[in-house]
Design a protein around this motif. Structure first.
Motif, PDB file in Angstrom:
ATOM      1  N   UNK A 154      32.311  97.583  72.740  1.00 44.84           N
ATOM      2  CA  UNK A 154      33.262  97.230  74.121  1.00 44.84           C
ATOM      3  C   UNK A 154      33.385  98.437  74.740  1.00 44.84           C
ATOM      4  N   UNK A 155      33.156  99.441  74.136  1.00 42.88           N
ATOM      5  CA  UNK A 155      33.372 100.865  74.730  1.00 42.88           C
ATOM      6  C   UNK A 155      34.592 101.533  74.512  1.00 42.88           C
ATOM      7  N   UNK A 156      35.235 100.971  73.286  1.00 40.49           N
ATOM      8  CA  UNK A 156      36.781 101.431  73.065  1.00 40.49           C
ATOM      9  C   UNK A 156      36.784 101.987  71.561  1.00 40.49           C
ATOM     10  N   UNK A 157      37.806 102.816  71.395  1.00 41.75           N
ATOM     11  CA  UNK A 157      37.791 103.454  69.994  1.00 41.75           C
ATOM     12  C   UNK A 157      39.236 103.083  69.504  1.00 41.75           C
ATOM     13  N   UNK A 158      39.595 103.225  68.291  1.00 42.22           N
ATOM     14  CA  UNK A 158      40.552 103.135  67.714  1.00 42.22           C
ATOM     15  C   UNK A 158      40.360 103.706  66.341  1.00 42.22           C
ATOM     16  N   UNK A 159      41.669 104.063  65.654  1.00 44.14           N
ATOM     17  CA  UNK A 159      41.500 104.682  64.109  1.00 44.14           C
ATOM     18  C   UNK A 159      41.895 103.526  63.285  1.00 44.14           C
ATOM     19  N   UNK A 160      40.889 103.546  62.316  1.00 48.64           N
ATOM     20  CA  UNK A 160      40.993 102.523  61.130  1.00 48.64           C
ATOM     21  C   UNK A 160      41.854 103.113  59.965  1.00 48.64           C
ATOM     22  N   UNK A 161      43.051 102.453  59.687  1.00 41.65           N
ATOM     23  CA  UNK A 161      43.829 102.780  58.688  1.00 41.65           C
ATOM     24  C   UNK A 161      43.763 101.955  57.636  1.00 41.65           C
ATOM     25  N   UNK A 162      43.607 102.225  56.219  1.00 41.92           N
ATOM     26  CA  UNK A 162      43.466 101.465  55.214  1.00 41.92           C
ATOM     27  C   UNK A 162      44.410 101.433  54.085  1.00 41.92           C
ATOM     28  N   UNK A 163      44.637 100.531  53.501  1.00 42.84           N
ATOM     29  CA  UNK A 163      45.601 100.487  52.260  1.00 42.84           C
ATOM     30  C   UNK A 163      45.207  99.470  51.267  1.00 42.84           C
ATOM     31  N   UNK A 164      45.820  99.784  49.867  1.00 43.25           N
ATOM     32  CA  UNK A 164      45.613  98.581  48.919  1.00 43.25           C
ATOM     33  C   UNK A 164      46.889  98.191  48.734  1.00 43.25           C
ATOM     34  N   UNK A 165      47.233  96.824  48.557  1.00 44.69           N
ATOM     35  CA  UNK A 165      48.418  96.464  48.287  1.00 44.69           C
ATOM     36  C   UNK A 165      48.545  95.819  47.018  1.00 44.69           C
ATOM     37  N   UNK A 166      47.472  96.191  46.136  1.00 44.29           N
ATOM     38  CA  UNK A 166      47.469  95.776  44.665  1.00 44.29           C
ATOM     39  C   UNK A 166      47.366  94.021  44.596  1.00 44.29           C
ATOM     40  N   UNK A 167      47.620  93.904  43.222  1.00 47.66           N
ATOM     41  CA  UNK A 167      47.397  92.126  43.088  1.00 47.66           C
ATOM     42  C   UNK A 167      48.960  92.002  42.285  1.00 47.66           C
ATOM     43  N   UNK A 168      48.535  90.601  42.134  1.00 42.37           N
ATOM     44  CA  UNK A 168      49.843  90.214  41.415  1.00 42.37           C
ATOM     45  C   UNK A 168      50.218  90.281  40.109  1.00 42.37           C
ATOM     46  N   UNK A 169      49.421  91.178  39.516  1.00 42.94           N
ATOM     47  CA  UNK A 169      49.636  91.808  38.186  1.00 42.94           C
ATOM     48  C   UNK A 169      50.222  93.165  38.560  1.00 42.94           C
ATOM     49  N   UNK A 269      45.632 102.215  68.055  1.00 44.59           N
ATOM     50  CA  UNK A 269      45.428 103.138  69.263  1.00 44.59           C
ATOM     51  C   UNK A 269      46.873 103.532  69.782  1.00 44.59           C
ATOM     52  N   UNK A 270      46.772 104.772  70.311  1.00 43.70           N
ATOM     53  CA  UNK A 270      47.942 105.456  71.028  1.00 43.70           C
ATOM     54  C   UNK A 270      47.837 104.997  72.527  1.00 43.70           C
ATOM     55  N   UNK A 271      46.977 104.150  72.948  1.00 43.95           N
ATOM     56  CA  UNK A 271      46.836 103.976  74.335  1.00 43.95           C
ATOM     57  C   UNK A 271      47.624 102.725  74.767  1.00 43.95           C
ATOM     58  N   UNK A 272      48.576 102.058  74.116  1.00 43.64           N
ATOM     59  CA  UNK A 272      49.172 100.820  74.351  1.00 43.64           C
ATOM     60  C   UNK A 272      50.593 100.612  74.124  1.00 43.64           C
ATOM     61  N   UNK A 273      51.097 102.155  74.134  1.00 38.46           N
ATOM     62  CA  UNK A 273      52.622 102.334  73.957  1.00 38.46           C
ATOM     63  C   UNK A 273      52.973 101.637  72.407  1.00 38.46           C
ATOM     64  N   UNK A 278      45.355  97.056  67.673  1.00 40.56           N
ATOM     65  CA  UNK A 278      44.436  96.010  68.265  1.00 40.56           C
ATOM     66  C   UNK A 278      43.852  95.113  67.348  1.00 40.56           C
ATOM     67  N   UNK A 279      43.938  95.161  66.221  1.00 45.92           N
ATOM     68  CA  UNK A 279      43.365  94.270  65.308  1.00 45.92           C
ATOM     69  C   UNK A 279      43.893  94.446  64.018  1.00 45.92           C
ATOM     70  N   UNK A 280      43.891  93.783  62.958  1.00 43.03           N
ATOM     71  CA  UNK A 280      44.471  93.945  61.742  1.00 43.03           C
ATOM     72  C   UNK A 280      43.945  92.851  60.686  1.00 43.03           C
ATOM     73  N   UNK A 281      43.957  93.140  59.448  1.00 47.52           N
ATOM     74  CA  UNK A 281      43.687  92.230  58.557  1.00 47.52           C
ATOM     75  C   UNK A 281      43.729  92.437  57.302  1.00 47.52           C
ATOM     76  N   UNK A 282      42.911  91.952  56.099  1.00 46.59           N
ATOM     77  CA  UNK A 282      42.917  92.341  54.621  1.00 46.59           C
ATOM     78  C   UNK A 282      42.669  91.266  53.778  1.00 46.59           C
TER      79      UNK A 282
END
Ligand code: HAM
Length: 422
Positions: A154-169, A269-273, A278-282
């Motif tokens: 799309x010609x856009x850029x954003x930063x990808x931040x990742x984490x792990x929230x572990x499991x039920x154990x 992104x810091x372009x949207x206040x 702009x997207x998220x998941x896991x």
């Protein structure tokens, strides 16, 4: 007084809709390249589907859902997100028996009763992906790479931040460490005090500067995940490296929905206040089983289309404009008749063709052709009809050529097609 749209509900009118089409076409092409299948699911579902999946003590379920009793008293909810509905459809349609790994996408409106602001609406649209039936870490990396590629194309850029929230154990051990820490924290806001009791992980998402200041010293979930979750997370990062997708680990990133396990991510992104995602998941291993289906793992993401459109609007010229191919400029009744039939034949032949049915002056019609930004104009009046030749004008370089009028409009349209589409 005229009736206005609801607050937080927006029309997408011509002039804006082209950006949306560009977003959707780009995403669909990428989904196809990743071998995803489209699924369409209803907008209205039983309320308990969302309560059970998103979680009773999340903001979405506590305060944001459009929930109402239908005429026979059942509690229904306008979907606030797509994952729960796609999983319900997966279970209900037995999709796990059709393919061991189902790779699905869906595009459509979602509803959340939030306070509207830039990039935040009450009816908004998501393009979302759900991959069900595998917990391979390379799938997680591929899913993030897919979201990344959509932005890139799309010609856009954003930063990808990742984490792990572990499991039920391993989550309970982190919850305990977090609760110990929160027990000592001072002057937390009312929301955090409430969340401390109901959903401690969610406190880390608090917007208050005072609370955030204290949480800088909060325990990191990455120090508490079990070996198998740590190995998984390590392999996800390796996968991202292999695919050359840049990322940053943010161990304080918790998501607003309770179903996540292990990998979580956000594209910010810091372009949207204030509305920076702009997207998220896991990953949400265990959710399908929790909803009454087979015990299959899953991962997915959703991108907010309003936010993508806002970013594209900030970058002028980034959306390709599809202009018509041909304006049939017909002058006088005989040419109008011929032009009318030719315009339709041109459309059947595959050209985007327009014509002025009101037989206005040459000057006026040429002006319309310019305004519509057509690529070619075919000009014919009485003289041209009697000479058997019309004029084809390239509107960009103004070159003109005489072309023979063919009595058979279908054949003529095919000839025009090869002249216009080069
Ligand atoms: P979510 O983080 O709630 O996740 O929403 C995903 C994206 O939808 C956000 O990053 C944002 O771009 C957009 N969005 C959310 N709320 C609004 C709003 N009120 N106005 C405009 N845009 C909004 C989910 O919905 C998960 N179902 C994602 C997922 C799919 N996780 C796994 N699979």
């Amino acid at each position: 007084m005229s009736v206005k749209a609801l607050k937080g509900f927006k029309d997408i009118v011509p002039g804006e809709v082209e950006t949306w089409q560009f977003i959707e076409q780009t995403a669909r092409a990428i989904f196809h390249r990743f071998n995803l299948d489209e699924i369409k699911v209803p907008i209205l579902e039983k309320t308990k589907l969302f309560v059970r999946s998103i979680g009773e003590t999340t903001d979405i379920v506590e305060k944001e859902m459009y929930t109402f009793a239908d005429r026979n008293g059942s509690s229904l909810t306008m979907r606030p997100e797509g994952t729960a509905s796609v999983l319900r459809a997966y279970i209900e349609n037995g999709l796990q028996s059709k393919k061991a790994v189902q790779k699905l996408y869906t595009i459509g409106p979602m509803f959340r009763h939030e306070r509207p602001q830039k990039g935040r609406l009450r009816q908004f649209h998501q393009m979302s992906v759900e991959i069900l039936g595998t917990d391979l870490p390379r799938v997680d990396a591929e899913v993030m790479a897919m979201a990344w590629l959509i932005l890139k194309e799309l010609g856009l850029s954003a930063s990808l931040e990742i984490n792990s929230l572990g499991c039920k154990k391993c989550r309970p051990a982190f919850n305990k460490a977090l609760l110990d820490f929160l027990g000592k924290a001072e002057n937390l806001c009312d929301d955090c005090l409430r969340r401390r009791e109901t959903n401690p992980l969610r406190v880390l998402d608090c917007k208050s500067a005072h609370c955030q200041e204290q949480y800088e010293k909060a325990p990191s979930i990455l120090d508490h995940i079990c070996q198998s979750c740590a190995d998984h997370f390590q392999a996800v990062k390796k996968g991202l490296d292999l695919l050359a997708v840049p990322y940053a680990v943010n161990s304080f990133m918790v998501r607003g929905l309770d179903y996540y396990t292990r990998t979580t991510f956000e594209l910010v992104t810091d372009a949207l206040g204030a509305q920076s995602a702009v997207g998220a998941g896991g990953r949400y291993d265990g959710l399908v089983a929790q909803l009454g289906g087979p015990d299959v793992p899953g991962i997915g993401f959703a991108m907010g289309m309003e936010r993508l459109a806002l970013l594209l609007d900030q970058q002028e010229g980034s959306v390709p404009v599809a202009t018509p191919d041909l304006f049939v400029v017909a002058l006088g009744e005989a040419a109008q008749e011929k032009g009318y039939a030719l315009t339709h034949a041109a459309r059947k032949a595959g050209l985007a063709a327009i014509m002025d049915l009101q037989d206005r002056s040459l000057k006026n019609q040429m002006k319309q052709a310019g305004k519509a930004m057509v690529r070619f104009a075919l000009i014919m009046g009485e003289d041209e009809l009697s000479n058997g030749k019309a004029v084809l004008r390239n509107m960009a370089n103004r070159e003109q050529q005489d072309i023979s009028i063919n009595d058979d409009v279908a054949t003529w349209a095919t000839e025009l097609y090869s002249l216009v589409i080069q």
